[in-house]
Design a protein around this motif. Structure first.
Motif, PDB file in Angstrom:
ATOM      1  N   TYR A 250      20.325 -43.567 -89.136  1.00 35.12           N
ATOM      2  CA  TYR A 250      19.797 -44.712 -89.889  1.00 35.12           C
ATOM      3  C   TYR A 250      20.841 -45.815 -89.978  1.00 35.12           C
ATOM      4  N   TYR A 251      22.059 -45.465 -90.369  1.00 36.10           N
ATOM      5  CA  TYR A 251      23.104 -46.482 -90.495  1.00 36.10           C
ATOM      6  C   TYR A 251      23.519 -47.030 -89.129  1.00 36.10           C
ATOM      7  N   THR A 252      23.452 -46.184 -88.087  1.00 36.55           N
ATOM      8  CA  THR A 252      23.763 -46.660 -86.735  1.00 36.55           C
ATOM      9  C   THR A 252      22.743 -47.700 -86.291  1.00 36.55           C
ATOM     10  N   MET A 253      21.453 -47.377 -86.478  1.00 32.77           N
ATOM     11  CA  MET A 253      20.394 -48.291 -86.054  1.00 32.77           C
ATOM     12  C   MET A 253      20.282 -49.505 -86.965  1.00 32.77           C
ATOM     13  N   ASN A 254      20.864 -49.423 -88.160  1.00 31.64           N
ATOM     14  CA  ASN A 254      20.817 -50.565 -89.086  1.00 31.64           C
ATOM     15  C   ASN A 254      21.916 -51.577 -88.794  1.00 31.64           C
ATOM     16  N   ILE A 255      22.844 -51.237 -87.884  1.00 28.44           N
ATOM     17  CA  ILE A 255      23.809 -52.238 -87.409  1.00 28.44           C
ATOM     18  C   ILE A 255      23.016 -53.181 -86.510  1.00 28.44           C
ATOM     19  N   PRO A 256      22.825 -54.425 -86.899  1.00 29.46           N
ATOM     20  CA  PRO A 256      21.765 -55.254 -86.311  1.00 29.46           C
ATOM     21  C   PRO A 256      21.933 -55.605 -84.846  1.00 29.46           C
ATOM     22  N   PHE A 257      23.164 -55.577 -84.318  1.00 27.12           N
ATOM     23  CA  PHE A 257      23.322 -55.997 -82.929  1.00 27.12           C
ATOM     24  C   PHE A 257      23.243 -54.845 -81.938  1.00 27.12           C
ATOM     25  N   PHE A 258      22.987 -53.620 -82.402  1.00 25.72           N
ATOM     26  CA  PHE A 258      22.799 -52.505 -81.479  1.00 25.72           C
ATOM     27  C   PHE A 258      21.350 -52.412 -80.990  1.00 25.72           C
ATOM     28  N   PRO A 259      20.362 -52.143 -81.865  1.00 25.65           N
ATOM     29  CA  PRO A 259      18.980 -52.092 -81.369  1.00 25.65           C
ATOM     30  C   PRO A 259      18.387 -53.494 -81.242  1.00 25.65           C
ATOM     31  N   LYS A 260      17.448 -53.655 -80.340  1.00 25.51           N
ATOM     32  CA  LYS A 260      16.725 -54.914 -80.234  1.00 25.51           C
ATOM     33  C   LYS A 260      15.921 -55.143 -81.518  1.00 25.51           C
ATOM     34  N   GLU A 261      15.723 -56.411 -81.847  1.00 26.68           N
ATOM     35  CA  GLU A 261      15.088 -56.748 -83.130  1.00 26.68           C
ATOM     36  C   GLU A 261      13.679 -56.173 -83.247  1.00 26.68           C
ATOM     37  N   PRO A 314      17.160 -47.936 -77.209  1.00 28.93           N
ATOM     38  CA  PRO A 314      17.388 -48.135 -78.653  1.00 28.93           C
ATOM     39  C   PRO A 314      18.738 -48.778 -78.961  1.00 28.93           C
ATOM     40  N   MET A 315      19.747 -48.499 -78.134  1.00 34.51           N
ATOM     41  CA  MET A 315      21.076 -49.068 -78.360  1.00 34.51           C
ATOM     42  C   MET A 315      21.399 -50.101 -77.284  1.00 34.51           C
ATOM     43  N   ALA A 316      20.407 -50.884 -76.904  1.00 38.16           N
ATOM     44  CA  ALA A 316      20.552 -51.829 -75.796  1.00 38.16           C
ATOM     45  C   ALA A 316      21.624 -52.879 -76.056  1.00 38.16           C
ATOM     46  N   GLY A 317      22.007 -53.083 -77.329  1.00 34.73           N
ATOM     47  CA  GLY A 317      23.025 -54.072 -77.647  1.00 34.73           C
ATOM     48  C   GLY A 317      24.372 -53.764 -77.023  1.00 34.73           C
ATOM     49  N   GLY A 485      22.215 -60.945 -88.065  1.00 39.55           N
ATOM     50  CA  GLY A 485      23.123 -60.088 -87.319  1.00 39.55           C
ATOM     51  C   GLY A 485      22.639 -59.698 -85.946  1.00 39.55           C
ATOM     52  N   ALA A 486      21.396 -60.046 -85.599  1.00 36.09           N
ATOM     53  CA  ALA A 486      20.888 -59.741 -84.264  1.00 36.09           C
ATOM     54  C   ALA A 486      21.618 -60.589 -83.227  1.00 36.09           C
ATOM     55  N   VAL A 487      21.722 -60.060 -82.009  1.00 33.10           N
ATOM     56  CA  VAL A 487      22.333 -60.838 -80.941  1.00 33.10           C
ATOM     57  C   VAL A 487      21.461 -62.057 -80.673  1.00 33.10           C
ATOM     58  N   SER A 488      22.069 -63.228 -80.631  1.00 31.77           N
ATOM     59  CA  SER A 488      21.306 -64.469 -80.471  1.00 31.77           C
ATOM     60  C   SER A 488      20.615 -64.511 -79.106  1.00 31.77           C
ATOM     61  N   ASN A 563      14.361 -50.862 -93.449  1.00 34.65           N
ATOM     62  CA  ASN A 563      14.886 -52.020 -92.715  1.00 34.65           C
ATOM     63  C   ASN A 563      15.369 -53.075 -93.710  1.00 34.65           C
ATOM     64  N   TYR A 564      16.484 -52.780 -94.338  1.00 39.69           N
ATOM     65  CA  TYR A 564      17.050 -53.658 -95.357  1.00 39.69           C
ATOM     66  C   TYR A 564      18.448 -54.075 -94.920  1.00 39.69           C
ATOM     67  N   LYS A 565      18.638 -55.384 -94.823  1.00 38.20           N
ATOM     68  CA  LYS A 565      19.920 -55.925 -94.379  1.00 38.20           C
ATOM     69  C   LYS A 565      20.424 -56.909 -95.433  1.00 38.20           C
ATOM     70  N   PRO A 566      21.202 -56.408 -96.392  1.00 37.56           N
ATOM     71  CA  PRO A 566      21.623 -57.230 -97.539  1.00 37.56           C
ATOM     72  C   PRO A 566      22.457 -58.440 -97.158  1.00 37.56           C
ATOM     73  N   TRP A 567      23.045 -58.454 -95.984  1.00 39.26           N
ATOM     74  CA  TRP A 567      23.907 -59.562 -95.582  1.00 39.26           C
ATOM     75  C   TRP A 567      23.111 -60.751 -95.030  1.00 39.26           C
TER      76      TRP A 567
END
Length: 628
Positions: A250-261, A314-317, A485-488, A563-567
């Motif tokens: 969960y925490y791995t996939m919640n790092i926003p630039f790893f999985p596609k949005e 899933p970790m395409a980032g 945090g997603a890759v632009s 899917n909560y991203k406090p930042w």
């Protein structure tokens, strides 16, 4: 009489009894016994061990002699064992392979590596590549940087068209030490590039030669190295308190630039995230044990394929250097699984047509690289590397939960106090001895990595680079991350992990809670070229007076919240400024923030078994800026 003296006397009496029995033995029995000792190699091994025990007891208390005896025993015993196991190891390494899939793997791998190689060479002018040059004391940009990258690309082209294949692999491995970034890219590519050198050219061309059947050994060792890497990551997860409680994925996939949005929605399904969390642990942990045995090897290969597809989608980032490159080489692992050969035969017509299309002129090969003794050497070098890294990381494996780098386990005694001294110093001798057999870290092909442990999940950072002219007008020529945090979508280096590596440098500063000379040098080595690269995207007639790196710390939620991203709605804070007029560099260290691990709803942190190292916690009474 002391206990040591009693033990010595008992051993002496036992030896005298054995001598007496041997002297009273009838001649024909003596000859039979000597013949048995001469021909039975396993009894010889037992005698070597018993001799060592005898001399250890004899010189009990003399540390210098004990060390010498142990080193001598290791050398003699290993030499003897290597000799007596030669046939068994050679038989284990020699397997039937399905040659027709090798050209497909070769071409796919060459194409993907050419993509990254060409992208890397275009970044030399700004100093972004080769990443390893500054670490190796070399300058970039420089003629040497362009020359090395050019030779690397030329060797990949040779590999693609099937000319001088074995020479191409040698050049790719050597130049790759300098041009492949020290990241997941080098962890994967070094394994492939090294062992591929020892795969016969006939296999790379899709032609199976019975005389070169032992060439399958290199494929098997390549698979073993990947299985070791995967299982090592699985064992770390097995011991990790965050993964143990089902929250690691969960925490791995919640790092926003790893999985596609578009995949973020699966974070809302708690049951799915927990199931996949434990499935990941099982799959990774079993990869090596399953790969070792012929009957279960196909399952071990499937575990590696599972990881490859996980990294690819899933970790395409992570980029093309992760899953796609591993997927490209997986066909040769299918080739060493006889149970899959009937299924590969169903695609034989397609493979034959493809191999006809990819057919290339006769390619020169270095036959001495495909000899039995070379493969035996490779086997023992690989096994010793696995043993070395296991011993090196033993302190982590002996704690539960394990304490990584910036954390300390307050409830665990040091390894030296947990393991008897007599065992501990022997393990350290073996570790130090094996250390001298390993290549330079940039040329290493055996890896034991704690991928996505708790040390990597809570300190991530995203950044952007802004420029200002003399009228204080703002420019942002390159967008790396969106506010969430997603890759632009405007990120110019498609499928390149440069943004991750750059952000990782700031994570190091945060985790180690200090900007000492090492971390500052590492930060500047990565970000000054990046600032230059982005600056080149601004029109030349604009007078830029200042550049600012702004950051957002990715502070993960303290418990499962979907899917909560406090930042997402937090403001970007300045971290690093360059004033081009005064040439001042200013660091805003406080912008890194501080994650409160005591609130993280994981038992090891709630109960304060794991704490950040005290010497690395920030003292905010210090000035918040550093000016140079």
């Amino acid at each position: 009489m002391s206990s040591k003296a009693k033990v010595k006397n008992i051993c002496f009496i036992m030896v005298m009894v054995l001598v007496k029995v041997a002297s009273d033995m009838q001649p024909y029995k003596k000859n039979k016994m000597l013949s048995l000792l001469k021909n039975n190699q396993y009894i010889q091994s037992i005698l070597i061990g018993l001799s060592y025990v005898f001399f250890v007891v004899l010189f009990l208390g003399n540390e210098t002699i004990q060390v010498g005896l142990f080193i001598g025993f290791i050398i003699i015993f290993l030499s003897h064992f290597i000799l007596i196991s030669r046939k068994s190891i050679n038989k284990y390494l020699t397997i039937t392979v399905y040659a027709e899939v090798f050209p497909l793997a070769r071409v796919l791998y060459a194409i993907l590596c050419l993509y990254t190689g060409i992208q890397h060479i275009t970044l030399i002018s700004s100093g972004l590549e080769p990443v390893n040059f500054p670490r190796l004391g070399l300058e970039t940009p420089s003629i040497l940087a362009y020359l090395t990258s050019g030779i690397y690309i030329l060797a990949l082209i040779m590999l693609l068209i099937g000319r001088y294949i074995q020479l191409a692999w040698i050049v790719i491995f050597i130049t790759g030490i300098f041009v492949i970034p020290f990241s997941l890219e080098i962890f994967i590519k070094n394994i492939i590039n090294f062992y591929a050198i020892f795969i016969p050219v006939s296999l790379w061309k899709g032609e199976y030669d019975e005389k070169q059947k032992q060439g399958s050994a290199a494929v098997l060792l390549m698979g073993l190295s990947f299985a070791f890497l995967v299982t090592g990551a699985g064992v770390y997860k097995l011991l990790d308190p965050v993964w143990q409680q089902g929250l690691g994925l969960y925490y791995t996939m919640n790092i926003p630039f790893f999985p596609k949005e578009h995949l973020w929605f699966i974070l809302d399904y708690e049951w799915l995230m927990r199931f996949l969390n434990y499935l990941t642990i099982v799959v990774e942990t079993l990869a090596l044990p399953l790969f070792l045995f012929r009957k279960t090897r196909v399952l071990g290969v499937l575990m590696i394929v599972f990881l490859a597809f996980f990294l690819a989608y899933p970790m395409a980032g992570i980029g093309v250097v992760g899953g796609p490159i591993l997927i490209a080489i997986c066909p040769i692992f299918f080739a060493i699984c006889p149970v899959l050969h009937p299924y590969l035969n169903k695609s034989k017509r397609f493979l034959d047509k493809l191999n006809t299309l990819l057919d290339s002129p006769k390619s020169h090969s270095f036959d001495f690289l495909n000899k039995e003794y070379v493969y035996l050497f490779l086997f023992w070098w690989s096994v010793s590397g696995m043993f070395y890294y296991t011993l090196k990381n033993l302190p982590k494996f002996t704690t539960n939960p394990p304490a990584y780098r910036t954390f300390v386990n307050v409830n665990t005694e040091p390894l030296r106090e947990r393991i008897p001294t007599a065992i501990y110093w022997r393990l350290k001798i073996i570790e130090k001895g094996l250390k001298y057999t390993r290549p330079n870290i940039y040329a290493e092909f055996i890896w034991l990595l704690e991928l996505f442990d708790y040390n990597h999940l809570f300190g991530r950072i995203i950044f952007k680079i802004e420029y200002f002219d003399k009228n204080n007008k703002k420019y942002e020529p390159v967008t790396f991350f969106d506010d969430n945090g997603a890759v632009s979508s405007d990120y110019p280096l498609m499928a390149n992990e440069k943004y991750i590596l750059s952000a990782f440098r700031m994570m190091w500063i945060k985790q180690n809670c200090g900007l000492n000379s090492y971390f500052e040098e590492d930060f500047l080595r990565n970000f000054l070229p990046l600032i230059k690269y982005c600056n080149n995207e601004i029109e030349q007639d604009i007078d830029i007076t200042k550049a600012i790196i702004r950051i957002k710390p990715i502070h993960q939620p303290y418990k499962y919240q979907g899917n909560y991203k406090p930042w997402e709605n937090e403001e970007w804070k300045p971290f690093f400024e360059i004033d081009y007029r005064s040439k001042k560099r200013t660091y805003h260290i406080e912008s890194l923030g501080k994650y409160d691990f005591s609130k993280l709803e994981v038992d090891a942190f709630l109960e304060k078994e794991l704490l950040p190292c005290k010497g690395r916690e920030w003292d905010y009474s210090e000035p918040n800026t550093k000016i140079k």
